[in-house]
Design a protein around this motif. Structure first.
Motif, PDB file in Angstrom:
ATOM      1  N   GLU A  56       0.837  -1.219   0.000  1.00  0.00           N
ATOM      2  CA  GLU A  56       0.000   0.000   0.000  1.00  0.00           C
ATOM      3  C   GLU A  56       0.864   1.258   0.000  1.00  0.00           C
ATOM      4  O   GLU A  56       0.545   2.241  -0.649  1.00  0.00           O
ATOM      5  N   THR A  57       1.949   1.218   0.787  1.00  0.00           N
ATOM      6  CA  THR A  57       2.813   2.399   0.905  1.00  0.00           C
ATOM      7  C   THR A  57       3.419   2.736  -0.451  1.00  0.00           C
ATOM      8  O   THR A  57       3.415   3.890  -0.882  1.00  0.00           O
ATOM      9  N   THR A  58       3.914   1.712  -1.135  1.00  0.00           N
ATOM     10  CA  THR A  58       4.555   1.925  -2.436  1.00  0.00           C
ATOM     11  C   THR A  58       3.551   2.494  -3.439  1.00  0.00           C
ATOM     12  O   THR A  58       3.863   3.428  -4.185  1.00  0.00           O
ATOM     13  N   LEU A  59       2.339   1.948  -3.433  1.00  0.00           N
ATOM     14  CA  LEU A  59       1.309   2.440  -4.363  1.00  0.00           C
ATOM     15  C   LEU A  59       0.921   3.880  -4.045  1.00  0.00           C
ATOM     16  O   LEU A  59       0.780   4.711  -4.946  1.00  0.00           O
ATOM     17  N   LEU A  60       0.756   4.179  -2.753  1.00  0.00           N
ATOM     18  CA  LEU A  60       0.411   5.548  -2.360  1.00  0.00           C
ATOM     19  C   LEU A  60       1.492   6.527  -2.806  1.00  0.00           C
ATOM     20  O   LEU A  60       1.206   7.594  -3.346  1.00  0.00           O
ATOM     21  N   MET A  61       2.758   6.161  -2.573  1.00  0.00           N
ATOM     22  CA  MET A  61       3.867   7.056  -2.940  1.00  0.00           C
ATOM     23  C   MET A  61       3.843   7.314  -4.442  1.00  0.00           C
ATOM     24  O   MET A  61       4.034   8.437  -4.895  1.00  0.00           O
ATOM     25  N   GLU A  62       3.609   6.246  -5.235  1.00  0.00           N
ATOM     26  CA  GLU A  62       3.612   6.445  -6.682  1.00  0.00           C
ATOM     27  C   GLU A  62       2.423   7.307  -7.117  1.00  0.00           C
ATOM     28  O   GLU A  62       2.570   8.201  -7.951  1.00  0.00           O
ATOM     29  N   ASN A  63       1.246   7.058  -6.550  1.00  0.00           N
ATOM     30  CA  ASN A  63       0.070   7.878  -6.890  1.00  0.00           C
ATOM     31  C   ASN A  63       0.320   9.349  -6.606  1.00  0.00           C
ATOM     32  O   ASN A  63      -0.061  10.225  -7.380  1.00  0.00           O
ATOM     33  N   LEU A  65       3.285  10.883  -6.454  1.00  0.00           N
ATOM     34  CA  LEU A  65       4.266  11.406  -7.412  1.00  0.00           C
ATOM     35  C   LEU A  65       3.639  11.717  -8.762  1.00  0.00           C
ATOM     36  O   LEU A  65       3.904  12.755  -9.365  1.00  0.00           O
ATOM     37  N   LEU A  66       2.794  10.813  -9.245  1.00  0.00           N
ATOM     38  CA  LEU A  66       2.171  11.032 -10.555  1.00  0.00           C
ATOM     39  C   LEU A  66       1.193  12.205 -10.510  1.00  0.00           C
ATOM     40  O   LEU A  66       1.150  13.030 -11.430  1.00  0.00           O
ATOM     41  N   ALA A  67       0.435  12.286  -9.414  1.00  0.00           N
ATOM     42  CA  ALA A  67      -0.499  13.415  -9.270  1.00  0.00           C
ATOM     43  C   ALA A  67       0.280  14.731  -9.208  1.00  0.00           C
ATOM     44  O   ALA A  67      -0.121  15.738  -9.808  1.00  0.00           O
ATOM     45  N   GLU A  68       1.410  14.720  -8.487  1.00  0.00           N
ATOM     46  CA  GLU A  68       2.226  15.924  -8.369  1.00  0.00           C
ATOM     47  C   GLU A  68       2.723  16.404  -9.739  1.00  0.00           C
ATOM     48  O   GLU A  68       2.784  17.602  -9.994  1.00  0.00           O
ATOM     49  N   ARG A  69       3.071  15.483 -10.604  1.00  0.00           N
ATOM     50  CA  ARG A  69       3.519  15.883 -11.945  1.00  0.00           C
ATOM     51  C   ARG A  69       2.396  16.582 -12.702  1.00  0.00           C
ATOM     52  O   ARG A  69       2.621  17.599 -13.351  1.00  0.00           O
ATOM     53  N   ARG A  70       1.195  16.032 -12.584  1.00  0.00           N
ATOM     54  CA  ARG A  70       0.042  16.655 -13.266  1.00  0.00           C
ATOM     55  C   ARG A  70      -0.241  18.044 -12.698  1.00  0.00           C
ATOM     56  O   ARG A  70      -0.435  19.008 -13.439  1.00  0.00           O
ATOM     57  N   ASP A 258       9.245  19.437  -1.219  1.00  0.00           N
ATOM     58  CA  ASP A 258       9.156  18.380  -2.219  1.00  0.00           C
ATOM     59  C   ASP A 258       7.841  18.359  -2.995  1.00  0.00           C
ATOM     60  O   ASP A 258       7.780  17.779  -4.066  1.00  0.00           O
ATOM     61  N   LEU A 259       6.816  18.958  -2.458  1.00  0.00           N
ATOM     62  CA  LEU A 259       5.504  18.881  -3.109  1.00  0.00           C
ATOM     63  C   LEU A 259       5.094  20.244  -3.670  1.00  0.00           C
ATOM     64  O   LEU A 259       5.666  21.263  -3.316  1.00  0.00           O
ATOM     65  N   THR A 260       4.078  20.228  -4.531  1.00  0.00           N
ATOM     66  CA  THR A 260       3.618  21.490  -5.125  1.00  0.00           C
ATOM     67  C   THR A 260       2.852  22.328  -4.103  1.00  0.00           C
ATOM     68  O   THR A 260       2.257  21.805  -3.166  1.00  0.00           O
TER      69      THR A 260
END
Length: 308
Positions: A56-63, A65-70, A258-260
């Motif tokens: 779950e942690t890995t999936l949350l982190m990736e979600n 990161l991808l949302a942050e790019r958008r 690190d985040l927008t």
């Protein structure tokens, strides 16, 4: 097939064997020492704080990161003037939400006035005394990505003074050198004692020093270390009053690197909308049977970041 990660406490309660205590101790050690575990080296009465890395942690982190790019792409398309309006509005909502969580009476008009006053002070060096304007100024400082992180415990007290300016009863003023001298008991939503803050100003200072190092550790992924340091701050509870607001600002400050902006400036509001889940995450993390494991706490806050 349900592969949901379960806390040590839940596994202990589900274990009906005669060996439940030994099984629990072995599993706790196994989790702490696993290759995919991030240990903080911070020793508390709960045990050494650590966070494992289940799926779950890995999936949350990736979600995230991808949302942050958008978000980053969209954010950069917005004209500067509109961006600034959005920031001011968001900060006003953040102040309102974080006050509301602590039961502090503030109106949206007051928080908007505070942001306007703080913004004016930043531009013209004009120091107005609108209520919450120092607190608003802290959030406005987040627009400067290089906003300084605390380097020592005196910086924490400095941030606290700005967060709590004019809002603190004489009886709740910190009475130690920087923090509280006395003991404190934290009550949950229903008046139940859910936690006792760390005893003794020396211990408070030592654990906050650990918190500052943890939040900027190179050995732990940034989001996880920021979240674990948030847990530690609230666990220590260095002040009689205002720990929640100060801790959520510190979390925003650490994530800000690190985040927008839009994400960082929506976090207190997201937490306020989910405050029962937020308090529950603390209570579960503080269960002695979880032995300092913060995995589910980290996942809860990552979920809030994803929502934000």
């Amino acid at each position: 097939m349900d592969m949901k990660y379960r806390s040590l406490a839940r596994l202990f309660h589900a274990d009906r064997s005669v060996d439940s205590f030994n099984n629990h101790a072995a599993l706790a050690r196994q989790r702490l020492e696993a290759d995919s575990t991030f240990r903080t080296g911070v020793i508390t009465p709960l045990g050494e704080l650590f966070s494992a890395t289940p799926r779950e942690t890995t999936l949350l982190m990736e979600n995230i990161l991808l949302a942050e790019r958008r978000i980053s792409r969209l954010w950069n398309l917005i004209p500067g003037v509109m961006r600034w309006d959005y920031i001011r509005h968001s900060i006003s909502e953040e102040l309102f939400a974080t006050n509301e969580m602590e039961g502090v009476r503030s109106t949206r008009k007051e928080t908007q006035d505070a942001v306007d006053a703080a913004d004016k002070a930043r531009r013209d060096g004009d120091d107005s005394k609108a209520r919450f304007s120092e607190f608003a100024k802290l959030y406005l400082n987040l627009t400067d990505k290089d906003s300084a992180l605390p380097t020592g415990i005196a910086d924490i007290r400095d941030i606290y003074d700005k967060v709590m300016l004019d809002e603190i009863d004489e009886s709740n003023q910190p009475d130690g050198d920087l923090f509280r001298k006395g003991d404190v008991e934290i009550q949950g939503p229903h008046g139940l004692a859910i936690h006792n803050g760390v005893k003794g100003e020396g211990n408070i200072g030592a654990l906050l020093t650990d918190m500052i190092h943890l939040a900027t550790s190179d050995e732990i992924p940034r989001l996880q270390s920021a979240i674990m340091s948030h847990f530690l701050f609230e666990y220590v509870h260095p002040f009689y009053d205002g720990n929640g607001r100060t801790g959520r600002y510190l979390l925003a400050l650490y994530l800000n690197h690190d985040l927008t902006m839009p994400t960082v400036l929506s976090l207190s509001r997201t937490i306020a909308e989910n405050k029962n889940a937020y308090y529950k995450a603390f209570m579960e993390a503080e269960d002695k049977l979880n032995c300092g494991e913060l995995t589910l706490f980290v996942n809860t806050i990552l979920g809030f970041i994803q929502q934000a």
